[in-house]
Enzyme design. Structure first.
Site, short mmCIF file in Angstrom:
data_model
loop_
_atom_site.label_atom_id
_atom_site.label_comp_id
_atom_site.label_asym_id
_atom_site.label_seq_id
_atom_site.Cartn_x
_atom_site.Cartn_y
_atom_site.Cartn_z
N HIS A 1 -17.42 -31.78 -13.66
CA HIS A 1 -18.48 -32.78 -13.44
C HIS A 1 -17.92 -34.12 -12.96
CE1 HIS A 1 -16.74 -33.62 -17.28
NE2 HIS A 1 -17.34 -34.79 -17.31
N ASP A 2 -16.62 -34.28 -12.92
CA ASP A 2 -16.01 -35.53 -12.45
C ASP A 2 -15.43 -35.39 -11.05
OD1 ASP A 2 -16.44 -36.82 -14.94
OD2 ASP A 2 -14.56 -36.02 -15.74
N GLU B 1 -8.53 -32.46 -22.29
CA GLU B 1 -8.52 -33.08 -20.96
C GLU B 1 -7.34 -34.05 -20.92
OE1 GLU B 1 -11.39 -35.74 -18.03
OE2 GLU B 1 -11.29 -36.17 -20.16
N ASP C 1 -18.37 -30.24 -26.18
CA ASP C 1 -17.55 -31.33 -25.69
C ASP C 1 -17.30 -32.28 -26.86
OD1 ASP C 1 -16.32 -33.13 -23.79
OD2 ASP C 1 -17.67 -32.30 -22.27
#
Ligand code: GLC
Ligand code: CA
Length: 534
Positions: free
Chosen positions: A310-311, A235, A97
């Site tokens: 994860h969001d 993203e 990430d």
């Protein structure tokens, strides 16, 4: 020529919640190493590892204080090197990430910037004498006052996440050097956190898709990614197909692909915050996926495919059926998504059908900074407590972050101590051990889909065509010059009808009894299959 990542399925690990190896209640790198055999059995080609860098964990590692160190709670660099090696032995690459829109306020650059306004590091961040109206995505003003220099710094996320100033060439070079440090370690690529924000023009109120964004990415490509077949995925919450092409068109030399979130936008009411959730609008889902499939033709770009991260809430809890059809609806979502053109991503626990968490009404179990800020603001605005609880249970980011459920022992085999977030009380019925023991479980549907993508070129090559059907049925064709595949999914708890003149040649994958004919077919709730047809 095909890239490895066009035939790959990626598995996202949220390290804090995956596996705790030393019983402090927090997942860690040795825990991931322990579970590599499991991931190899699933068949994935790469792991997207959410941040494991040194961090005060204000936003669970998305606030980095040293890009070249590992957070103590996760291990150290020798554990990281071991993970890279052990993963490689199993044919698994590690996607790191990359969080370079901001650092932690505890990063040495920011500490120096604050202490010494005349230092070169001062300009690595964004300082102004007066704040403007920009708001933080986590609530409140995006500007934080610094007493000492009597200036404000910009933070589009928490105030412990000051935004980096990409206008500064020395800062950009530092970022590229850091990326090369990781590339030299042999990683498989980067997932780029809120990358669409690095070109911001704060004085004009522009935060995403700023004027210099693509110049920076082209420069980054030249300085780091060039001539290496790495997977890079940005993203990009606001991406349209045109924007996604700018990033992922191979001729542009920027990224492999981006995460677009248009389908995720259907989780809430139009023009409302995500907390105002709503039920699945299948016709709109069909329209969105079809648009992206058709517009991102491989000569012009590439799609990423996902339901979870994860969001986001667990897809089965927001759009599926958590009770009667938990596994079946899970298979339906998997089959629908994984046979599209693009690179599919699985979020930990999705492959066993994990669900949202029934958070206590007093919110004592909530850790997530975004959720905490929402609760405070909603209360202040006089929102009903009941409504706030409903929103939290449906969409809080902590739903995806509860510990991975490995078996039916206490703490679900995640840890032997009380974990940092509680284990879902459903762990005795939903866990990996159980899924592996049942040949018909959701796990094996994912395994089959992953294998199919590795083996069958049509998943990359075939064109996409949406079929006209009743509103709750999603049916599409994938066509090569000599073969046609039909993917047919009932996205509802009710029976649906479907009819077509195609004849069935072969069953590719199914979650139900495959029919003899496609004429006047009745689809049972959540029926889903892919057939080769003529
Ligand atoms: C991205 C991450 C999210 C994080 C935010 C700030 O949206 O996915 O978890 O809070 O960026 O880094
Ligand atoms: Ca641990």
């Amino acid at each position: 020529m095909k890239h490895w990542w066009q035939k790959a399925t990626i598995y996202q690990i949220y390290p804090k919640s995956f596996k705790d190896s030393n019983d402090d209640g927090i997942g860690d790198l040795q825990g991931i190493i322990e579970k590599l055999d499991y991931l190899e059995e699933l068949g994935i080609s790469a792991i997207w590892l959410s941040p494991v860098y040194q961090s005060p964990m204000d936003d669970n590692g998305y606030d980095i204080s040293d890009y070249e160190k590992i957070a103590e709670c996760f291990g150290d660099m020798s554990d990281m090197d071991e993970l890279l090696l052990e993963a490689k032995r199993r044919g698994i690459r590690i996607i790191m990430d990359l969080v370079v829109n901001h650092t932690s306020d505890e990063h040495a650059w920011f500490v120096t910037a604050k202490e010494n306004p005349n230092s070169p590091e001062r300009d690595f961040y964004i300082w102004r004498d007066q704040p403007n109206a920009l708001e933080s995505l986590f609530g409140g003003s995006a500007w934080q006052y610094d007493e000492k220099s009597q200036q404000y710094y910009l933070h589009l996320f928490s105030k412990k996440q000051p935004d980096l100033n990409w206008e500064n060439p020395a800062l950009r070079q530092k970022v590229y050097d850091m990326m090369n440090f990781w590339i030299d370690k042999g990683i498989g690529g980067f997932r780029m956190d809120v990358i669409d924000m690095i070109g911001k023009a704060p004085d004009k109120g522009i935060t995403t898709n700023g004027p210099k964004l693509h110049d920076y990415l082209k420069e980054m490509h030249q300085a780091t990614l060039k001539d290496k077949d790495l997977l890079t995925v940005g993203e990009t919450w606001g991406a349209t197909p045109a924007i996604a092409k700018a990033y992922s068109n191979p001729d542009n030399h920027e990224l492999s692909m981006v995460f677009q979130f248009e389908h995720i936008g259907l989780q809430h009411l139009d023009n409302h915050p995500k907390w105002d959730f709503t039920s699945l609008d299948v016709p709109r889902l069909k329209a969105i996926f079809s648009k992206w499939q058709i517009e991102l033709d491989p000569t012009e770009g590439w799609n990423s495919l996902f339901w979870n991260n994860h969001d986001l809430p667990r897809v089965l809890s927001i759009w599926g059926n958590e009770m009667t059809y938990r596994e079946k609806s899970g298979k339906a979502f998997a089959i629908l998504l994984h046979l599209l053109r693009g690179t599919p991503y699985i979020y930990q626990g999705e492959e066993i059908g994990m669900l949202n968490y029934p958070f206590k009404a007093d919110f004592s179990e909530i850790e997530d900074i975004e959720s905490r800020n929402f609760i405070a603001e909603a209360r202040q605005a006089g929102k009903q407590e009941e409504t706030i609880i409903e929103s939290i249970r449906k969409v809080s980011r902590d739903n995806a972050r509860t510990p991975m459920q490995w078996d039916d022992s206490p703490q679900a085999g995640f840890s032997t101590t009380k974990p940092w977030l509680p284990v879902n009380p459903n762990y005795q019925t939903i866990n990996v051990a159980k899924a592996l023991a049942d040949k018909n479980s959701l796990f094996y549907t994912y395994q089959a889909l992953i294998k199919l993508r590795k083996e069958e070129d049509w998943l990359v090559d075939a064109d996409y065509e949406l079929l006209e059907t009743s509103s709750k049925v999603f049916a599409y064709l994938r066509k090569t010059t000599d073969k046609t595949y039909l993917v047919l999914v009932n996205l509802s708890d009710e029976t649906q009808s479907f009819t077509s003149n195609y004849t069935i040649k072969d069953t590719i994958i199914t979650n139900t009894k495959t029919p003899q004919t496609l004429e006047n077919l009745t689809l049972e709730p959540w029926d889903a299959f892919c057939l080769e047809v003529d």
